[in-house]
Structures are given as structure tokens and as C-alpha cells.
Motif scaffolding. Sequence first.
Motif, PDB file in Angstrom:
ATOM      1  N   VAL A   1      -2.284 -15.262   5.414  1.00 29.71           N
ATOM      2  CA  VAL A   1      -1.308 -14.483   6.709  1.00 29.71           C
ATOM      3  C   VAL A   1      -0.627 -13.624   6.627  1.00 29.71           C
ATOM      4  N   ASP A   2      -0.686 -13.005   5.925  1.00 30.63           N
ATOM      5  CA  ASP A   2      -0.737 -11.861   5.781  1.00 30.63           C
ATOM      6  C   ASP A   2      -2.018 -10.838   5.956  1.00 30.63           C
ATOM      7  N   ALA A   3      -2.846 -11.387   5.838  1.00 33.06           N
ATOM      8  CA  ALA A   3      -3.873 -10.546   6.260  1.00 33.06           C
ATOM      9  C   ALA A   3      -4.122 -10.818   7.002  1.00 33.06           C
ATOM     10  N   CYS A   4      -4.669 -12.178   8.443  1.00 34.09           N
ATOM     11  CA  CYS A   4      -4.084 -11.579   9.479  1.00 34.09           C
ATOM     12  C   CYS A   4      -3.610 -10.776  10.118  1.00 34.09           C
ATOM     13  N   ALA A   5      -1.801 -11.067   9.772  1.00 34.35           N
ATOM     14  CA  ALA A   5      -1.207 -10.037  10.641  1.00 34.35           C
ATOM     15  C   ALA A   5      -0.960  -8.829  10.219  1.00 34.35           C
ATOM     16  N   ALA A   6      -1.818  -7.786   9.468  1.00 38.25           N
ATOM     17  CA  ALA A   6      -1.779  -6.548   9.319  1.00 38.25           C
ATOM     18  C   ALA A   6      -2.554  -6.631   9.757  1.00 38.25           C
ATOM     19  N   GLU A   7      -3.968  -7.115   9.861  1.00 36.36           N
ATOM     20  CA  GLU A   7      -4.739  -6.534  11.333  1.00 36.36           C
ATOM     21  C   GLU A   7      -4.685  -6.503  12.590  1.00 36.36           C
ATOM     22  N   ALA A   8      -3.127  -6.751  12.976  1.00 37.64           N
ATOM     23  CA  ALA A   8      -2.949  -6.855  14.334  1.00 37.64           C
ATOM     24  C   ALA A   8      -2.406  -5.112  14.366  1.00 37.64           C
ATOM     25  N   GLN A   9      -2.412  -4.788  13.409  1.00 42.17           N
ATOM     26  CA  GLN A   9      -2.196  -3.438  13.179  1.00 42.17           C
ATOM     27  C   GLN A   9      -3.523  -2.662  12.955  1.00 42.17           C
ATOM     28  N   ALA A  10      -4.040  -2.925  12.612  1.00 41.54           N
ATOM     29  CA  ALA A  10      -5.282  -1.975  12.778  1.00 41.54           C
ATOM     30  C   ALA A  10      -5.900  -2.206  13.627  1.00 41.54           C
ATOM     31  N   LEU A  11      -5.870  -3.082  14.536  1.00 38.87           N
ATOM     32  CA  LEU A  11      -6.847  -3.660  15.590  1.00 38.87           C
ATOM     33  C   LEU A  11      -6.272  -2.379  16.769  1.00 38.87           C
ATOM     34  N   ALA A  12      -5.011  -2.306  16.931  1.00 40.52           N
ATOM     35  CA  ALA A  12      -4.661  -1.332  17.968  1.00 40.52           C
ATOM     36  C   ALA A  12      -4.626  -0.761  17.923  1.00 40.52           C
ATOM     37  N   ALA A  13      -4.737   0.322  16.544  1.00 36.11           N
ATOM     38  CA  ALA A  13      -5.207   1.496  16.308  1.00 36.11           C
ATOM     39  C   ALA A  13      -6.595   1.762  16.768  1.00 36.11           C
ATOM     40  N   ALA A  14      -7.587   0.506  16.695  1.00 38.45           N
ATOM     41  CA  ALA A  14      -9.565   1.069  17.016  1.00 38.45           C
ATOM     42  C   ALA A  14      -9.528   0.785  17.687  1.00 38.45           C
ATOM     43  N   HIS A  15      -8.322  -0.335  19.026  1.00 39.43           N
ATOM     44  CA  HIS A  15      -9.065  -0.353  20.378  1.00 39.43           C
ATOM     45  C   HIS A  15      -8.175  -0.469  21.458  1.00 39.43           C
ATOM     46  N   PRO A  16      -8.140   0.068  22.475  1.00 36.67           N
ATOM     47  CA  PRO A  16      -7.550  -0.825  23.677  1.00 36.67           C
ATOM     48  C   PRO A  16      -7.108  -2.137  23.582  1.00 36.67           C
ATOM     49  N   PRO A  17      -5.450  -1.459  24.161  1.00 36.75           N
ATOM     50  CA  PRO A  17      -4.940  -2.842  24.072  1.00 36.75           C
ATOM     51  C   PRO A  17      -5.473  -3.793  24.713  1.00 36.75           C
ATOM     52  N   LEU A  18      -5.843  -3.481  25.764  1.00 41.99           N
ATOM     53  CA  LEU A  18      -6.277  -5.180  25.920  1.00 41.99           C
ATOM     54  C   LEU A  18      -7.217  -5.770  24.965  1.00 41.99           C
ATOM     55  N   ALA A  19      -8.478  -5.285  24.940  1.00 40.28           N
ATOM     56  CA  ALA A  19      -8.883  -5.153  23.793  1.00 40.28           C
ATOM     57  C   ALA A  19      -8.968  -5.438  22.227  1.00 40.28           C
ATOM     58  N   ALA A  20      -8.155  -5.442  21.217  1.00 41.41           N
ATOM     59  CA  ALA A  20      -7.425  -5.568  20.692  1.00 41.41           C
ATOM     60  C   ALA A  20      -6.198  -6.748  20.738  1.00 41.41           C
ATOM     61  N   LEU A  21      -5.609  -7.009  22.075  1.00 47.06           N
ATOM     62  CA  LEU A  21      -5.567  -8.381  21.543  1.00 47.06           C
ATOM     63  C   LEU A  21      -6.360  -9.228  22.193  1.00 47.06           C
ATOM     64  N   VAL A  22      -7.417  -9.606  22.425  1.00 44.74           N
ATOM     65  CA  VAL A  22      -8.164 -10.425  22.429  1.00 44.74           C
ATOM     66  C   VAL A  22      -8.855 -10.327  20.849  1.00 44.74           C
ATOM     67  N   ARG A  23      -9.226  -9.107  20.498  1.00 45.51           N
ATOM     68  CA  ARG A  23      -9.821  -9.906  19.161  1.00 45.51           C
ATOM     69  C   ARG A  23      -8.890  -9.847  17.968  1.00 45.51           C
ATOM     70  N   TRP A  24      -7.586  -9.916  17.948  1.00 46.40           N
ATOM     71  CA  TRP A  24      -6.250 -10.729  16.903  1.00 46.40           C
ATOM     72  C   TRP A  24      -6.154 -11.592  18.052  1.00 46.40           C
ATOM     73  N   LEU A  25      -6.181 -12.476  18.502  1.00 48.09           N
ATOM     74  CA  LEU A  25      -6.512 -13.778  19.386  1.00 48.09           C
ATOM     75  C   LEU A  25      -7.415 -14.822  18.780  1.00 48.09           C
TER      76      LEU A  25
END
Length: 199
Positions: free
Chosen positions: A78-102
Motif C-alpha cells: 500500500v505504501d509503495a503504491c500510494a507513494a507512486e502517485a506523487q512520483a507520477l504527478a511529477a513526471a507526467h501531465p495531470p491526466l496521464a499521471a492519473l491514468v497511470r496511477w489507476l
Amino acid sequence: MAEDDPQQDEHGAGRRLRADARRNEDAVLEAARVVFAEHGVDAPVREIALRAGVGMGTLYRRFPTRADLVAAVFRREVDACAAEAQALAAAHPPLAALVRWLRRYSGFIGTKRGLSAALHSGDPAFDTLPDYFRERFTPALAGLLETAVAARQIRAGVDPYDLLRAIGNLSVATESGGADHTGRMIDLIVDGLRFGADG
């Protein structure tokens, strides 16, 4: 020549022991993650110890019961998956980050074979896990949603926990269909989120 400082030696040894214990714990949790993914949470504990390169005594000192081990693996994932949200937000545009995290989150749910039954087994080791799940994942997803709303890429008013539950139910229900099917369903959900966006 100055004499050795016993206190310094004791502290150094203590630090080494703590570091060794941490490495052993990390090895056990990683091995358990792999074994549980392959064989479910009822897989032999001896196989986990073997893959981790530790003795059974070491494993049981840290995790006296199977439930303790399952709960620890769950929290770590859970910790690893939750932490990835912030990393994806920093590396991708908003919608792409959202889709990748989902997609990442759906993969997390899909690989937790047997966990649902364990969580409802009545074992007190699992009592805090549903709250832990919600407390870690809800703000992670909320941040991604807020950023995408601010960028006018999705509509406002989406409840993060509702979306977590929807993806979770989808991932469990379509487990036999594979990741490709789940991914297509996530794309449909995201299309729904985009409907009514200002952008």
C-alpha cells in the motif's frame, strides 16, 4: 595509543544489528510479496524463508503468525503504491499521471490473491488494514484528481474513495480477464471523468 571506547563499539554493533535486522525484514517482505502473488496468501512460509535467505527462526521472530506477515506485506505494498502517485504527478501531465496511477492501483488489487478472504477471516491482525488502505490511498488519488481538475482535464466533484472502490471492484471482478481487459475498463471510466470537464 588511545584505548578502544567500549561504548562506541557497543553503539556500532547495535547499529549493525539494526541494519542487519532491517535487511532481513525487507528480504522476508519482498520474498513474501512474490510468493503470495504466485501462490496466494496460504503459500508455505518455509518457501518464503528460503527465498529470503533467512532461517525460520528469524522469520518467526519478526512475524510470529502468518497473519502478521500478510498484514506487513499488505502495508508495504500500500505504501509503495500510494507513494507512486506523487512520483507520477511529477513526471507526467495531470491526466496521464492519473491514468497511470489507476492502472498501478488496479494491478495492486489484482495481485492480492486470497487477501479479501483473509481480511474477512476475523483475525485481529487484519483489523486495521481497511482503514490503513483508505487513509493512504484516498489522499494519493485526491491529489491526482485535484491536479487534473485544475488543468481542466476531468470534471470536478469526483469522490476519491468512490473511484477507489470502483476500480477495486473492477479489478477483482475481471481478474480472469487479465490486465488488458482491466486497462480497457479503466479507459472507459476515465472517459466518463473527462465528460463535462471545462477544458
